[in-house]
Design an enzyme around this catalytic site. Structure first.
Site, PDB file in Angstrom:
ATOM      1  CE1 TYR A   1      -7.823  10.066 -10.773  1.00  0.00           C
ATOM      2  CE2 TYR A   1      -8.205  11.474 -12.747  1.00  0.00           C
ATOM      3  CZ  TYR A   1      -7.444  10.240 -12.419  1.00  0.00           C
ATOM      4  OH  TYR A   1      -6.456   9.715 -12.930  1.00  0.00           O
TER       5      TYR A   1
ATOM      6  CG  ASP B   1      -1.728   1.243   1.295  1.00  0.00           C
ATOM      7  OD1 ASP B   1      -1.511   2.178   0.728  1.00  0.00           O
ATOM      8  OD2 ASP B   1      -2.843   0.762   2.205  1.00  0.00           O
TER       9      ASP B   1
ATOM     10  CB  THR C   1      -8.139   5.453 -10.990  1.00  0.00           C
ATOM     11  OG1 THR C   1      -8.707   4.072 -10.686  1.00  0.00           O
ATOM     12  CG2 THR C   1      -6.881   5.206 -11.320  1.00  0.00           C
TER      13      THR C   1
END
Ligand SMILES: NC(=O)c1ccc[n+]([C@@H]2O[C@H](COP(=O)([O-])OP(=O)(O)OC[C@H]3O[C@@H](n4cnc5c(N)ncnc54)[C@H](OP(=O)(O)O)[C@@H]3O)[C@@H](O)[C@H]2O)c1
Length: 296
Positions: free
Chosen positions: A130, A42, A67
């Site tokens: 994003y 991670d 994403t």
């Protein structure tokens, strides 16, 4: 510096569509690499990143990212944690090992209001969370490891692995006979994971310098035009693809209307830009269709 063939590659976000295509490419070329998926590593957890130092790669490709574009609107902190802080962690490791890092960014760093292709140095102005988180990731890399950070901005990525627009259109086309509504007022560059992986490989082969590069297939299309091409290749009736406006989509994300990226900088580093999106699609379509059929 080692040639690309002599290099040992490290890839984060190994379960994602780009990482899987890049791994496949390296495997075919018999080049040593290690790809860690999220369970194994991670990027927000410094302890798990120690595996990179143990493997001692000569180049790192950061494919790990948040994403979920829609989800980032409600979970900005989470997106920042991966796309800025996680990317910064990976850059710190690259710096410690004194190796180049290729980090993947996005066309969503731009506002999309231009009517010409976006140059690498054009002002950024993301309109989504994003895009904001990815832009902060770009900045973090250049702050931490300016000497060897290489940013590849890509867009509209698709291939045989994972989830993507191309696969969902092909699925709808071959499974049902229903109409497929697709937006026709957002323009960009459909880009295959295969061509992006090849460009990453070639960039390392050429030993390109640190900086930002626009890594998308050439040409441009609206999502509707891209969908029509996918339906045509699926041997289905393209009249089933209905153009709609972004407004009709009712999305909480404001996406760039025009995010075509300029490629003129490739020649400055002795490389060719990526081929046009239609030729790239023709090559990868059969494999993507097989993967959709298997997942049915
Ligand atoms: N897809 C596009 O159209 C597009 C467009 C422009 C730019 N990009 C950029 O291109 C890059 C590759 O995208 P992609 O399409 O291959 O994305 P993807 O298929 O969603 O892969 C991203 C991978 O990152 C993993 N990940 C998420 N959080 C992580 C963490 N904290 N630590 C480690 N791994 C983590 C995900 O795992 P889980 O699945 O388990 O969450 C997933 O396997 C990304 O940087 C993306 O922002 C993509």
């Amino acid at each position: 510096m080692a040639t690309a063939e002599e290099m040992k590659w490290g890839i984060t976000g190994g379960g994602g569509q780009l990482a899987r295509t890049l791994s496949e490419l390296l495997q075919k070329k018999r080049i040593p690499y290690k790809s860690w998926d999220r369970q194994e590593m991670d990027i927000t957890d410094l302890k798990s990143l120690e595996k990179i130092a143990q493997y001692k790669p000569s180049v790192l490709v950061n494919c790990a990212a948040w994403t979920n574009v829609e989800g980032a609107e409600d979970s900005f902190d989470e997106a920042i944690r991966v796309n800025r802080d996680g990317a910064a962690n990976v850059a710190e490791i690259a710096k410690k090992l004194n190796i180049p890092i290729i980090h993947i960014s996005t066309d969503y760093v731009f506002s999309g209001v231009n009517k010409r292709a976006w140059m690498v140095d054009d002002s950024t102005f993301p309109t989504s969370n994003y895009g904001r988180s990815k832009l902060q990731g770009e900045r973090a890399l250049f702050e931490i490891w300016p000497e060897k950070s290489i940013i590849f901005r890509t867009a509209w990525l698709y291939g045989p692995f994972g989830k993507n627009f191309a696969k969902s259109i092909i699925r709808k086309a071959i499974i049902s006979k229903e109409k497929i509504s697709v937006v026709n007022d957002q323009f960009g560059q459909p880009t295959t994971t295969l061509d992006l992986a090849k460009q990453i490989f070639q960039a390392m082969k050429n030993g390109i310098s640190a900086g930002t590069y626009h890594a998308t297939n050439a040409g441009e299309a609206s999502w509707w035009e891209f969908a029509r091409e996918l339906v045509k290749l699926s041997d289905e009736d393209t009249d089933r693809v209905i153009p709609i406006s972004s407004h009709e989509l009712n999305s909480k994300v404001k996406r760039p209307a025009y995010s075509v990226l300029d490629h003129s900088d490739w020649s400055k580093v002795g490389m060719q830009g990526m081929r046009d999106w239609q030729s790239a699609l023709l090559e990868v379509f059969p494999e993507i269709k097989i993967s959709v059929e298997k997942e049915k």
